[in-house]
Design a protein around this motif. Sequence first.
Motif, PDB file in Angstrom:
ATOM      1  N   ASP A   1     107.324  17.243  43.956  1.00 12.39           N
ATOM      2  CA  ASP A   1     106.656  17.359  42.659  1.00 12.39           C
ATOM      3  C   ASP A   1     105.253  17.959  42.798  1.00 12.39           C
ATOM      4  O   ASP A   1     104.396  17.727  41.931  1.00 12.39           O
ATOM      5  CB  ASP A   1     106.562  15.975  41.992  1.00 12.39           C
ATOM      6  N   TYR A   2     105.003  18.702  43.847  1.00  8.09           N
ATOM      7  CA  TYR A   2     103.669  19.264  44.096  1.00  8.09           C
ATOM      8  C   TYR A   2     103.207  20.094  42.907  1.00  8.09           C
ATOM      9  O   TYR A   2     103.917  20.997  42.449  1.00  8.09           O
ATOM     10  CB  TYR A   2     103.697  20.119  45.357  1.00  8.09           C
ATOM     11  N   ASP A   3     102.033  19.760  42.380  1.00 11.52           N
ATOM     12  CA  ASP A   3     101.567  20.403  41.145  1.00 11.52           C
ATOM     13  C   ASP A   3     100.229  21.120  41.310  1.00 11.52           C
ATOM     14  O   ASP A   3      99.560  21.431  40.325  1.00 11.52           O
ATOM     15  CB  ASP A   3     101.456  19.368  40.017  1.00 11.52           C
TER      16      ASP A   3
ATOM     17  N   PHE B   1     107.112  22.251  48.716  1.00 15.35           N
ATOM     18  CA  PHE B   1     108.075  21.410  47.992  1.00 15.35           C
ATOM     19  C   PHE B   1     108.951  20.609  48.946  1.00 15.35           C
ATOM     20  O   PHE B   1     109.465  19.548  48.576  1.00 15.35           O
ATOM     21  CB  PHE B   1     108.948  22.276  47.084  1.00 15.35           C
TER      22      PHE B   1
END
Length: 331
Positions: A105-107, A100
């Motif tokens: 916004d790492y998904d 992060f």
Amino acid sequence: MSNVRPDKGYTRDSRYITTRITADGRDGFPVEPGRYRLVVSRACPWAHRATIVRRLLGLEKALPLAVAGPTHDKRSWTFDLDPDGRDPVLGIERLQEAYFARFPDYDRGITVPAIVEVPSGEVVTNDYAQMTLDLSLEWTAYHREGAPELYPAALRAEIDAVNEEIYTDVNNGVYRAGFAKSQEAYEEAYGALFDRLDRFSERLAGSRYLVGDTITEADIRLFTSLVRFDAVYHGHFKCNRQRLSDMPVLWAYARDLFQTPGFGDTVDFDHIKQHFYVVHSHINPSGIVPAGPDPSGWLEPHGREALGGRPFGDGTPPGPPSPDEAVPPLV
């Protein structure tokens, strides 16, 4: 990183962070000793290959190691093995903090192995397949004297082809069997796995190693699945046509590698079993971790020396691991 297709077959999410650490720094991250930290779990087969390559090449000082605990929740791997539950260098409790820090916004999956830049605290890459190749090809200035060639130029096309077979049918194949949600998907993965293991048995019956007469990247990639086979995949993932110890050629081959410096001294069977039997609660809802199998067989003579071969080519074996990286001995 995984999902289940509508036909109830398993596919791995392969959207990795493909930034590379290179000698010329073309992606903005040049090779530099001490600048990065390799984050692994000893339970994870994908991280295990990076641990082995790092040992064989002697990169321990140039690329320090952070070891996460064997279990994790839906959020992330954690540094619960360290005092106060924080990595002593990065100062974080969870690997996701490094992801992060670079990608708020790492998904995607928070996976190991990952290389984190120490000054910024940001993840650089988790592209495990490219990572070990770059350790061989881009970090050469910091290899130990006598480091082996694990990805020799003359054999790369053959190594790549074998690696693809290993990944599709074995490394990922055991997960396709274990995570299948239909009988058809399971049987397809099961059949492909054992067909491939039979072919490797034939290949290795007259050759000590998979490609050429020395240890290469291909052997490392196969070993990390074989060493987990009887402890995890045979029962937990229902890959139960035979145990590894019932396949004479592969069992001897795996023992040969296990007894080679840099391989068995990176294996922690307790971590391996804790991870698979605890984290995969949908497969093992009781959370009970099996007491067996007895690991002492890994130290039995293998007889593979009769096939010749030179494990490290023109190089030499690595020295013993440092005390802070040593794994529990087999008992």
